[in-house]
Write a protein that holds these residues in place. Structure first.
Motif, PDB file in Angstrom:
ATOM      1  N   LYS A  26       0.542  -0.809  -0.071  1.00  0.00           N
ATOM      2  CA  LYS A  26      -0.053   0.237  -0.288  1.00  0.00           C
ATOM      3  C   LYS A  26       0.953   1.356  -0.145  1.00  0.00           C
ATOM      4  O   LYS A  26       1.751   1.539   0.283  1.00  0.00           O
ATOM      5  N   SER A  27       0.907   2.352  -0.537  1.00  0.00           N
ATOM      6  CA  SER A  27       1.582   3.597  -0.850  1.00  0.00           C
ATOM      7  C   SER A  27       0.588   4.314  -0.061  1.00  0.00           C
ATOM      8  O   SER A  27      -0.047   3.926   0.533  1.00  0.00           O
ATOM      9  N   LYS A  30       4.062   3.843   6.080  1.00  0.00           N
ATOM     10  CA  LYS A  30       3.864   2.627   6.014  1.00  0.00           C
ATOM     11  C   LYS A  30       4.434   2.303   7.497  1.00  0.00           C
ATOM     12  O   LYS A  30       5.516   3.333   8.012  1.00  0.00           O
ATOM     13  N   GLU A  50       4.505  -0.149  -5.265  1.00  0.00           N
ATOM     14  CA  GLU A  50       3.362   0.413  -4.338  1.00  0.00           C
ATOM     15  C   GLU A  50       2.069   0.931  -5.343  1.00  0.00           C
ATOM     16  O   GLU A  50       2.359   0.862  -5.913  1.00  0.00           O
TER      17      GLU A  50
END
Length: 247
Positions: A26-27, A30, A50
């Protein structure tokens, strides 16, 4: 290509050198576990991409992906003939064998939980059927918390033939079912295989007939049975306990 989802399954797949094509993360900002996945993936020269959450939702069919999905090759089941050779080698080394036989387990969550418990109990292998049984998929991989990357799982076409070959190899077959002999009154410290039956129908008649002994988990409440994964765990860790006491 197949896929696995979730932080633990992806981490264990990377560590165990599973054939991974691409990891999708997931972009955006993080958390530490996702950063760790990126780091070890790059160390293994695995492509990391991503993507936004919508893309991950679509790829995982709206499953709880925890921000990561890995495209992997089809799961490779362990060859049953190799397991028979392992049994022989273990015996030569003085190591006792513990095998789990699943008779038509259909629920993938049960299968995943059983794989996780079997790995924690140091079971040598799990045997499943190639028809009318749950198979290894992304749900099993996630429910097992990555244990599928380490556990030897054999798939056979005829469970009773496999049981006979195990018996010929010196393995005692104990079927978990209703009976008069509690599991804790049974010597399970030797070379054993535990049979766990279908969630609704239990163990088939022929499999019970081919087993060496029926052992039971006493039930004192009004519900007359336990979840299959719970039953498997109770019996496996009884084996662990008995072996530890004999050391």
């Amino acid at each position: 290509m197949n896929y696995i989802i979730g932080k633990n399954p992806v981490i264990e797949a990377i560590k165990n050198d599973r054939e991974i094509d691409t990891i999708y993360i997931k972009s955006g900002e993080k958390e530490e576990r996702l950063k760790y996945i990126i780091s070890i993936a790059k160390d293994k020269k695995i492509l990391v991409k991503e993507v936004d959450k919508k893309k991950l939702d679509m790829m995982s069919e709206n499953a709880n992906h925890q921000g990561v999905l890995a495209l992997i090759s089809e799961y490779k089941y362990y060859e049953f003939d190799n397991l028979l050779e392992d049994i022989k080698n273990n015996r030569e080394k003085g190591k006792k064998n513990l095998i789990l036989i699943l008779d038509r387990i259909e629920d993938v969550h049960n299968l995943g939980a059983i794989v996780r418990s079997a790995y924690c109990a140091s079971a040598d292998a799990i045997i499943i059927q190639n028809r009318r049984s749950a198979q290894i998929n992304q749900t099993v991989e996630k429910t097992s918390a990555g244990a599928t990357s380490y556990m030897k799982i054999c798939r056979v076409s005829n469970l009773n033939d496999a049981i006979q070959k195990l018996k010929d190899s010196g393995i005692w077959i104990y079927a978990l079912d209703m009976g008069e002999t509690p599991y804790f009154d049974t010597d399970l410290s030797g070379d054993v295989a535990l049979v766990v039956g279908n969630e609704g129908k239990g163990i088939s008649t022929l499999v019970k007939r081919n087993s060496d002994m029926i052992i039971s988990i006493p039930i004192t409440g009004k519900i007359d049975s336990l979840n299959a994964s719970v039953s498997a765990s109770i019996a496996m860790f009884e084996v662990v306990k008995q072996r530890m006491r004999k050391k």
